[in-house]
Design an enzyme around this catalytic site. Structure first.
Site, PDB file in Angstrom:
ATOM      1  N   ASP A   1      -8.829  -0.926  -7.587  1.00 54.46           N
ATOM      2  CA  ASP A   1      -8.101  -1.278  -6.366  1.00 54.46           C
ATOM      3  C   ASP A   1      -7.568  -2.704  -6.426  1.00 54.46           C
ATOM      4  O   ASP A   1      -6.519  -3.008  -5.845  1.00 54.46           O
ATOM      5  CB  ASP A   1      -9.030  -1.102  -5.164  1.00 54.46           C
TER       6      ASP A   1
ATOM      7  N   LEU B   1       2.925   4.123  -5.116  1.00 51.84           N
ATOM      8  CA  LEU B   1       2.911   3.494  -6.436  1.00 51.84           C
ATOM      9  C   LEU B   1       1.599   2.742  -6.655  1.00 51.84           C
ATOM     10  O   LEU B   1       1.039   2.769  -7.758  1.00 51.84           O
ATOM     11  CB  LEU B   1       4.102   2.547  -6.580  1.00 51.84           C
ATOM     12  N   HIS B   2       1.114   2.069  -5.615  1.00 45.99           N
ATOM     13  CA  HIS B   2      -0.191   1.394  -5.716  1.00 45.99           C
ATOM     14  C   HIS B   2      -1.299   2.415  -5.979  1.00 45.99           C
ATOM     15  O   HIS B   2      -2.184   2.184  -6.821  1.00 45.99           O
ATOM     16  CB  HIS B   2      -0.475   0.618  -4.427  1.00 45.99           C
TER      17      HIS B   2
ATOM     18  N   HIS C   1       0.837  -1.204   0.000  1.00 44.29           N
ATOM     19  CA  HIS C   1       0.000   0.000   0.000  1.00 44.29           C
ATOM     20  C   HIS C   1       0.872   1.255   0.000  1.00 44.29           C
ATOM     21  O   HIS C   1       0.923   2.009   0.971  1.00 44.29           O
ATOM     22  CB  HIS C   1      -0.943  -0.009   1.201  1.00 44.29           C
TER      23      HIS C   1
ATOM     24  N   HIS D   1      -7.195   6.921  -1.814  1.00 42.90           N
ATOM     25  CA  HIS D   1      -8.015   5.869  -1.212  1.00 42.90           C
ATOM     26  C   HIS D   1      -7.257   5.044  -0.179  1.00 42.90           C
ATOM     27  O   HIS D   1      -7.882   4.371   0.653  1.00 42.90           O
ATOM     28  CB  HIS D   1      -8.571   4.952  -2.314  1.00 42.90           C
TER      29      HIS D   1
END
EC number: 3.1.4.35
Length: 954
Positions: free
Chosen positions: A832, A683-684, A680, A720
Site C-alpha cells: 500500500d 491504478l493504485h 486512490h 483494499h
C-alpha cells in the site's frame, strides 16, 4: 485542620501509587506536594473522600507536568541559545572522551571469550589513558638495559632450562622490570646529569615504551582471536561483506565529523607557526621582492580557509552520511599537499633567477637556506599526515593511500632541491655541505618514520574493533534459532535506521527484550563468575523490576507512541491524520483468524491441492512480477482488469466449476467503484496487487502457501481501497459522516471497503466464491477483512510490534495459517505504501498525487469550517519534502525491515530499502526548495462539495 489530615493521608499513598504505575512518563513537579488542597472547585464539591482527592491531585500534577515538559521541549528545540550551548557541551564531551567514547562498542563482554576479556580490561582502558602512559608511566627501559644487564642475563640463564619464555608470568616480569628501572633512575639522578643527557634519557624512555606498547598490543590482539574472525577482513581491513563495511563505518565512526573538526583546529594553529617561521624568519631574509610576500600570504590564507571549511562543514551542512564527509576530506587533502608542493616549486623557481653566481659565500648560505626551506615544508606535510592518521583513525585504506602519496611528494622535494640547486651544490666544499645535508636527511626521515608509525598504530587500532564487530555479529546470528541462510544485519540496520534502538515497542515486546538481557547476563556470569558479579546481579534485578512495572500496563499489546516524542508527531500526522494528539486510541486485541469449529482436515486438503497445481501456473509469470516493473507498459489495456485477471484466474481455475466470465464481471464491477480522484484510483489498486505478488516471490513464499490463501491476498489488494472518496478517516469522523456513524469511528474507510466488496460478492452475477465450500468462504472472508483492516495506518506500529515479538519463533518453511496471514498483512501494508520504493521520478509522481488529494480535502475542510488537517495545506516543495522524509524514515523503513528479516536472498533490501534511502536523499536536497506546486491555481474554481457524493453509502 481537615485539609492537613487529608494531605497526610494522601501523600504517602500517592507516592506508592506513582512508583507502581509507569503510565505517565513526563516529569513531575514535586513542589505541588507542599500545597494543601484548598482549590475552590474541590471545596465546592464537598467531596473529601480519598479517591476523589487522589483523582484531583493526579489531574493537577498531569496538567502542570505536561506544561513544564512542553516548555522544556520548546526551549530545547526552538531556542537558538540552548542549541549553541548544547553544541558546545557536545564537543567538550567528545574532546574529553576522544579515544574511548568515539569508538564505543555495546556489550563487548557479551561476545568475548576469556582472552577477549583481557583485551577489554587492559587494552581498551590503556587506549583511554594512552597519553598519560606515554608521559607518566614509562619504565626507564634504556637505563635498565645498561645497568641491570648482567642481572637479567643471570636470572634468565638460571630459568632457561625449566621454563619456556612464553610461560613466564607477565606480572612478575613487569614488576621486576619497573623495579630495575626505578633503581637505575635513582642512581642516574644522583650524579646530576647534564641537560643533554637528561633529554636523551627521556627521549629513549618514550621511544622504547612506545615501541613496546604498540608491538605487545598487536601480539595480544592477534593471539586473542581465532582465524574465522580474521578471514572476514582482508589485508587492508575491508570487510568481505559489503553490508558489514557500511554498517561498521556508520555505527562505530559516527564521531568522524568532530575528529575532523579537532584536526582542523590543530592545523590552523600549526599554519600560524608555519607562516611565521617560514616567512619572517627565513624568506624575508632571502627575498626582497614583494611577489614572495604576496605569494606567502596567499598560501597562508589558503591554508586557513581550507582547514576552516572543515570546521564549518559538519556544523552547518549537517550531513548525516559519513561517507560523503570522508570522501570530500580525503580528496581535498590531496589538493592541499599538491598546493603546498606547488608553492615550494614557485619559490625555488624564483630563487634560481634571483641569486648572483659570483658570490660564493652568498651562494653557500643560499643553498643552506633553501635546504631549510625544504625541510620546513616537508615537516609541515608530515605533521598534517601524521595528525590525520593518529587523530581521526577512520579508514586504514584511505590513510594508507594518502600516506604513500605524501611520502612520494617528500621525495619529489629532494628531486626539486637537487635539480634546481645542482649548479650551486657542485661548487660547495664537501666538508661544509655534508653535515647539514646529513641533518636534513635525518629529520626528514624521522618524520617519515612518524607517519609510518601512526599508520601502523591506526592499523592495529582499527583491526581490533573490526574483529570485535565481526565477533559480535557472528554470535548474534548463532542465537537466532531455526534460521538458515539469513543475513541478520540486513534485517536490523540501514543507513538511516537501526530497529533495535529506534522503533516504538509494545509493553510485551519490552518484557521479551528484558528477558533476553537477563539470559545474556546469566550466560556472562556462567562463563566468568568472578567478573563484575555484583554489577551483573544488579542488572538482573533491574530488568526483573522493569518487567514487574510493565506488567501493570493496561494493554500490553498496544504500542505506547507517547513515549517516543520524535515518533509521536509522525504518528499523529500520518497514522491519525491529526497534528496534536497526546495519547493513541486504545485498540481491541485481534482475534484468531480461523474458528475453532472449522474442519481443518478438509481445509488443509483443499489448500494443498490448490498449492500443488498452482505452482505450475506461477512459474510462467515470474518475470512479469518484477518489483520495479512498469505495470502501465506491461498491461497496456485496462490495467486493473488485466492484472486482476492475470493474478486471480490461474488460482481460481483450480476450482472445478470456476466461472471466468463471472471473474471478469467481478473485476469490472470493483473497478467501477474506484472514483476519478488523484491518488486512490484503480491504478493504485493495480499497483498494490502487483507489489503484493512481487513480494511473495522475493520472500520465497509463492510455493509455501496454498492457492486459496494467495487468491484471498490478491482480492484484498485489488479491493483494499474500493470506493475511496479521496477523504481520510479524520475528515469523515469530524464531519459526522454517515460512514463514521455506521462504523463507530473505527477504521471507517477500511470497513467501508470491506462492506462494498462483500455486498458485491453477495450478488450472484459477481460471486466468484459461489462454488467454494461454505466453511472455506467463511475463512476467506475473515482473512480478507483482516488484511484490508490492516491498511489502517492507525495500527501501523501494532502490526510491526506483533511480528517482532514472534518472528524468532516462526518456522518459515512450515508456516501455520495464522502466521501466513500475519505476514500477508505486512505484505499488503508494504504494498500500500510501495510507491516509496520506486525510482525517484515515479515516486515523485505518486507523491504529488497523494498530496493533491490531501490538498483538495483541505479546501473542503475550509469550506465546511472543519479544523484543517496537517497534511492538507502543503503547496510548496520544501513542506512536501519535510513531510515525506519523516514518512519514509519512520513508517516505511521499519516495515520493510521486518519483511527483509524473512527474505533470505537480500532482495527486499535491494529493491525496497535502498531505493527508499535514495529517495530520502533526494528529498533532503529539496528541503530549501520553495517551488510552488500550483495547486491553488489549479483548483481555484473546484466544486468541492461534489466530493461528498463520491461515497456510495447505502
Amino acid at each position: 485542620m481537615m485539609d492537613t489530615k487529608v494531605d497526610q493521608t494522601i501523600q504517602p499513598k500517592f507516592y506508592v501509587d506513582k512508583k507502581l504505575s509507569k503510565s505517565f512518563d513526563n516529569k513531575l513537579d514535586e513542589d505541588i506536594f507542599n500545597y494543601p488542597f484548598k482549590k475552590e472547585s474541590f471545596l465546592k464539591s464537598e467531596k473529601f473522600s480519598f479517591e476523589h482527592t487522589k483523582d484531583s491531585l493526579w489531574k493537577c500534577i498531569k496538567e502542570k507536568a505536561k506544561k513544564k515538559s512542553d516548555m522544556e521541549y520548546f526551549n530545547c528545540v526552538n531556542n537558538l541559545c540552548c542549541k549553541f550551548i548544547c553544541t558546545i557541551r557536545k564537543y567538550v564531551k567528545y574532546f574529553l572522551y576522544l579515544k574511548d567514547s568515539s569508538y564505543e562498542i555495546y556489550n563487548i563482554n557479551l561476545y568475548n571469550n576469556n582472552n577477549m576479556n583481557i583485551i577489554n580490561n587492559k587494552n581498551i582502558t590503556n587506549n583511554k589513558n594512552i597519553t598519560n602512559n606515554i608521559n607518566n608511566s614509562f619504565s626507564n627501559d634504556y637505563i635498565n638495559y645498561n645497568h641491570n644487564y648482567n642481572h637479567l642475563n643471570n636470572s634468565s640463564s638460571s630459568k632457561h632450562n625449566n621454563y619456556n619464555v612464553n610461560n613466564i608470568d607477565e606480572k612478575n616480569i613487569k614488576n621486576d622490570y619497573n623495579t630495575y628501572h626505578n633503581i637505575y633512575e635513582q642512581i642516574f639522578f644522583k650524579y646530576n646529569p647534564s641537560f643533554y643527557e637528561y633529554l636523551m634519557f627521556t627521549l629513549m624512555k618514550k621511544l622504547i615504551h612506545y615501541k613496546n606498547y604498540i608491538f605487545n598490543k598487536t601480539k595480544k590482539i592477534n593471539n586473542s582471536y581465532n582465524n574465522n574472525d580474521i578471514k572476514n577482513i582482508d589485508g587492508f581491513l575491508i570487510f568481505q561483506n559489503i553490508n558489514f563495511e557500511e554498517i561498521f563505518l556508520n555505527t562505530f565512526y559516527s564521531s568522524f565529523p568532530f575528529k575532523l573538526f579537532l584536526h582542523s583546529l590543530y592545523m590552523i594553529f600549526i599554519c600560524f607557526i608555519y607562516f611565521v617561521v617560514l616567512y619572517f624568519m627565513l624568506l624575508k631574509k632571502i627575498y626582497t621582492h614583494p611577489f614572495i610576500f604576496h605569494l606567502s600570504v596567499l598560501k597562508f590564507l589558503f591554508d586557513i580557509i581550507f582547514f576552516l571549511s572543515f570546521i564549518l562543514y559538519p556544523l552547518f551542512l549537517r550531513l548525516k552520511r559519513i561517507d560523503k564527509i570522508i570522501y570530500s576530506s580525503y580528496i581535498s587533502s590531496y589538493i592541499f599537499v599538491c598546493v603546498t608542493f606547488l608553492y615550494s616549486f614557485i619559490i625555488f623557481k624564483c630563487s634560481s633567477y634571483s641569486v648572483k653566481m659570483n658570490s660564493n659565500t652568498y651562494q653557500n648560505n643560499f643553498v643552506f637556506q633553501n635546504m631549510l626551506f625544504l625541510l620546513i615544508n616537508i615537516i609541515y606535510i608530515c605533521i598534517f599526515c601524521f595528525l590525520k592518521n593518529y587523530m581521526i583513525l577512520y579508514s586504514f585504506l584511505y590513510n594508507c593511500r594518502f600516506s604513500i602519496f605524501c611520502i612520494l611528494f617528500i621525495f619529489l622535494y629532494y628531486y626539486l632541491f637537487f635539480s634546481l640547486d645542482f649548479y650551486r651544490i657542485i661548487h660547495l666544499p664537501l666538508d661544509n655541505f655534508f653535515f647539514p645535508f646529513l641533518c636534513f636527511l635525518f629529520f626528514s626521515f624521522l618524520f617519515i618514520f612518524k607517519i609510518i608509525m601512526s599508520l601502523y598504530y591506526e592499523y592495529v587500532y582499527e583491526k581490533k574493533y573490526r574483529i570485535l564487530f565481526v565477533k559480535k555479529n557472528n554470535l548474534i546470528e548463532k542465537r537466532i534459532t531455526k534460521r538458515k541462510n539469513t543475513n541478520i544485519n540486513n534485517a536490523y540496520f540501514t543507513k538511516y535506521f537501526s530497529i533495535d534502538n529506534t522503533i516504538p515497542t509494545s509493553p510485551i515486546e519490552d518484557i521479551l527484550n528484558n528477558f533476553k538481557h537477563i539470559l545474556e547476563t546469566i550466560n556472562i556470569i556462567e562463563e566468568n563468575p568472578n567478573h563484575n558479579l555484583t554489577t551483573n546481579i544488579m542488572k538482573i534485578k533491574e530488568k526483573i523490576k522493569n518487567c514487574d512495572n510493565i506488567l501493570r500496563t493496561k494493554n500490553i499489546n498496544q504500542v505506547q507512541i507517547g513515549k517516543y516524542r520524535k515518533f509521536e508527531k509522525v504518528y499523529n500526522i500520518w497514522c491519525l491524520d491529526k497534528m496534536y494528539l497526546n495519547y493513541p486510541l486504545n485498540q481491541e486485541e485481534t482475534k484468531s483468524f480461523l474458528s475453532n469449529s472449522l474442519n481443518r482436515i478438509s481445509f488443509n486438503s483443499f489448500s494443498n491441492m490448490h498449492s500443488l497445481l498452482s505452482s505450475k501456473f506461477q512459474e510462467h509469470y515470474n518475470d512479469i512480477y518484477d518489483w520495479n516493473g512498469n505495470i502501465e507498459n506491461i498491461y497496456k489495456a485496462n490495467t486493473f482488469i488485466s492484472i486482476g485477471y492475470k493474478l486471480l484466474y490461474p488460482l481460481g481455475v483450480l476450482e472445478a466449476n470456476f466461472d471466468k466470465e463471472k471473474l471478469k464481471k467481478f473485476l469490472f464491477r470493483i473497478c467501477s467503484y474506484y472514483n476519478d480522484i488523484p491518488y486512490h484510483t484503480s491504478l493504485h489498486a493495480a499497483q498494490v496487487a502487483h507489489f503484493s505478488k512481487s513480494m511473495l516471490f522475493m520472500l520465497d513464499m509463492n510455493h509455501k502457501i496454498s492457492a486459496i490463501d494467495e487468491f484471498c491476498l490478491h482480492i484484498s489488494s485489488l479491493c483494499h481501497d474500493t470506493g475511496h472518496p479521496g477523504l481520510n478517516n479524520y475528515f469523515l469522523i469530524n464531519s459526522e459522516n454517515n460512514l463514521a456513524l455506521t462504523y463507530n469511528d473505527n477504521s471507517v474507510l477500511e470497513n467501508y471497503h470491506c462492506s462494498l466488496l462483500f455486498k458485491t460478492l453477495k450478488n450472484p452475477n459477481y460471486n466468484i466464491f459461489e462454488h467454494y465450500p461454505y466453511h472455506i468462504f467463511i475463512s476467506c472472508k475473515k482473512n480478507i477483512i483482516k488484511a484490508i483492516l490492516s491498511t489502517d495506518m492507525k495500527n501501523h506500529f501494532e502490526y510491526i510490534s506483533d511480528f517482532r515479538t514472534s518472528k524468532e519463533f516462526i518456522d518459515y518453511d512450515n508456516l501455520s495459517n495464522d502466521q501466513i496471514w500475519q505476514i500477508f498483512c505486512l505484505i499488503l501494508k508494504a504494498s500500500d505504501i510501495g510507491h516509496s520504493t520506486l525510482e525517484w521520478n515515479k515516486h515523485l509522481e505518486w507523491t504529488l498525487k497523494i498530496n493533491e488529494e490531501f490538498y483538495l480535502q483541505g479546501l473542503l475542510e475550509k469550506s465546511l469550517n472543519i479544523q484543517n488537517s496537517f497534511l492538507c495545506d502543503i503547496n510548496t516543495m520544501n513542506k512536501l519534502a519535510l513531510s515525506q522524509i519523516d514518512f519514509l524514515k519512520h513508517l516505511c523503513i521499519p516495515l520493510f525491515n521486518e519483511l527483509n528479516y524473512i527474505c533470505k536472498n537480500n532482495d527486499v533490501y535491494t529493491h525496497c530499502i535502498q531505493p527508499i534511502e535514495n529517495n530520502i536523499e533526494r528529498w533532503e536536497s529539496h528541503k530549501n526548495d520553495n517551488q510552488n506546486l500550483g495547486l491553488h491555481e489549479k483548483y481555484k474554481e473546484e466544486n468541492l462539495l461534489s466530493k461528498l457524493e463520491l461515497i456510495k453509502f447505502e
